[in-house]
Write a protein that holds these residues in place. Structure first.
Motif, PDB file in Angstrom:
ATOM      1  N   ALA A 224       0.858  -1.190   0.000  1.00 35.76           N
ATOM      2  CA  ALA A 224       0.000   0.000   0.000  1.00 35.76           C
ATOM      3  C   ALA A 224       0.891   1.236   0.000  1.00 35.76           C
ATOM      4  O   ALA A 224       1.924   1.259   0.661  1.00 35.76           O
ATOM      5  N   LEU A 225       0.502   2.250  -0.755  1.00 38.54           N
ATOM      6  CA  LEU A 225       1.183   3.538  -0.688  1.00 38.54           C
ATOM      7  C   LEU A 225       0.183   4.550  -0.149  1.00 38.54           C
ATOM      8  O   LEU A 225      -0.812   4.859  -0.807  1.00 38.54           O
ATOM      9  N   LEU A 226       0.441   5.035   1.070  1.00 38.11           N
ATOM     10  CA  LEU A 226      -0.474   6.016   1.683  1.00 38.11           C
ATOM     11  C   LEU A 226      -0.003   7.425   1.362  1.00 38.11           C
ATOM     12  O   LEU A 226       1.194   7.688   1.262  1.00 38.11           O
ATOM     13  N   SER A 227      -0.973   8.333   1.228  1.00 41.61           N
ATOM     14  CA  SER A 227      -0.633   9.749   1.033  1.00 41.61           C
ATOM     15  C   SER A 227      -0.596  10.420   2.407  1.00 41.61           C
ATOM     16  O   SER A 227      -0.787   9.765   3.436  1.00 41.61           O
ATOM     17  N   SER A 228      -0.417  11.740   2.415  1.00 38.54           N
ATOM     18  CA  SER A 228      -0.442  12.439   3.709  1.00 38.54           C
ATOM     19  C   SER A 228      -1.876  12.694   4.172  1.00 38.54           C
ATOM     20  O   SER A 228      -2.095  13.271   5.228  1.00 38.54           O
ATOM     21  N   ALA A 229      -2.868  12.294   3.358  1.00 41.89           N
ATOM     22  CA  ALA A 229      -4.275  12.417   3.790  1.00 41.89           C
ATOM     23  C   ALA A 229      -4.978  11.079   3.609  1.00 41.89           C
ATOM     24  O   ALA A 229      -5.851  10.937   2.763  1.00 41.89           O
TER      25      ALA A 229
END
Ligand code: ATP
Ligand code: MG
Length: 371
Positions: A224-229
């Motif tokens: 998974a690649l999470l963003s800052s939101a």
């Protein structure tokens, strides 16, 4: 199209937080930082699959949770697949209303934010039979109790419009594993709600390889690649969601945006501060303005200080409208040509079918079911 498994094993070794299967959000964020470094060094070894349900127009939660990352990765040279998950609409409702219209609206949103159909593949999983056929062997690899304890599925059941919970609701995370693994994606930019599903996809890939791989990996274990939101809140203070009537869509007009932000839930404290744990609604609004302005939420909060929620909402409205103006203009332009939207989809479906056919052939060979 090449269906070789892109490997990310050294990404796993480099991540101080350990394997994704056991991670919560903060650890997944730490791992995302490691992945970002690897992507910068060698974008060609990553293949991305992400997508959305055609249940309505895309909103700011999508944009800052995953869409922005998709386009950024595409521009870095990462191969991108975007699935419009049409079967998944039926998880929490009996009928997929206005499906064609919703599908076209998603294509429109993708083009408006910068997904380039010449480089990236936009497809509907319902149009890719071989992808769906992966669901059967994959279902055999997970237990009923694993499906039962998925926290995202539990949350969605509590917000569902159905009186009875369908079998598809419990099994759609396995369908999602098929969406990801049919193209051997190794990177999935998603919001926080998707982490349990990614964990399940990794489990399916690992078990398939162990059971049928004869010593080699048929499937990668995607990250998974999470963003800052990873979890933007809607106007009612719960996860911004297409189905919860709490979203600000990319396509909304400036006036609609102002009205929606004005009605957003805040709290009774006049001084504006960024504290997601104790002030989730105010903090989510601050984060939204900050992302649009390219600043930190703390800086935005300091600007507003004791001016209160009305001042915060004014800043949010102006920031969102300014940020989205060019996207909204492009959306209106692309909307003039519906035939083009259909052509993008039909070409994407064809590409996805070729990839899925190749993967299914490999799966059948591994399972010894070629007759
Ligand atoms: P629905 O209500 O129909 O389920 P949704 O708004 O939850 O719609 P999905 O199509 O289920 O949207 O999700 C698509 C992608 O957008 C997923 O990767 C999900 O994690 C991400 N996403 C959705 N809502 C948010 C949000 N509020 N914040 C961050 N990411 C989000
Ligand atoms: Mg959802």
């Amino acid at each position: 199209m090449n269906t070789a498994v892109p490997q990310t094993e050294d990404a796993g070794a480099a991540a101080s937080a350990g394997p994704t299967d056991t991670l919560g959000t903060s650890a997944a964020q730490a791992r995302s930082a490691v992945l970002e470094e690897l992507i910068r060094k060698d974008p060609g070894r990553f293949r991305v699959l992400t997508g959305d349900r055609p249940t309505g127009r895309l909103h700011l939660g999508h944009f800052f949770g995953t869409l922005h990352n998709r386009v950024r990765l595409q521009e870095l040279g990462v191969e991108l697949f975007v699935v419009i998950a049409d079967y998944q609409v039926l998880t929490d409702r009996d009928v997929a209303d206005n499906l064609l219209q919703h599908v076209e609206e998603l294509v429109l949103d993708y083009l408006a934010i910068g997904v380039d159909p010449a480089r990236s593949t936009i497809f509907t999983h319902g149009a890719v039979p071989a992808l769906n056929q992966l669901m059967l062997p994959f279902l055999s690899l997970v237990s009923v109790s694993e499906l039962n304890r998925n926290p995202t599925v539990k949350d969605e059941i509590s917000h569902s419009r159905q009186s009875a919970v369908s079998g598809l609701m419990f099994t759609y995370p396995v369908h999602q594993a098929a969406d990801i693994l049919f193209c051997k994606a190794n990177l999935v930019p998603v919001g926080q709600d998707q982490l349990p599903h990614l964990e399940l996809t990794r489990t399916v890939a690992r078990r398939f390889n162990d059971r049928y791989g004869a010593g080699s990996a048929v499937f990668p274990q995607p990250d998974a690649l999470l963003s800052s939101a990873p979890l933007l809140l809607g106007t009612d203070g719960t996860k911004m969601s297409k189905s919860r009537n709490n979203a600000i869509t990319l396509a909304a007009t400036a006036d609609e945006t102002a009205r929606l932000v004005k009605g957003a839930k805040t709290d009774s404290e006049r001084h504006i501060s960024y504290d997601p744990a104790t002030r989730p609604e105010v903090s989510s609004l601050l984060l939204l303005a900050a992302l649009c302005q390219g600043r930190s939420p703390e800086q935005v909060a300091a600007d507003i200080g004791s001016a209160g929620a009305a001042a915060l909402k004014k800043v949010v409205t102006e920031s969102v409208n300014e940020y989205l103006a060019p996207i909204r203009a492009r959306r209106a332009e692309y909307g003039q040509d519906r035939a083009h939207l259909r052509a993008v989809l039909s070409e994407g479906n064809e590409r996805a079918r070729a990839v899925a056919d190749a993967t299914l052939a490999e799966v059948r060979a591994a399972m010894n079911t070629c007759y």
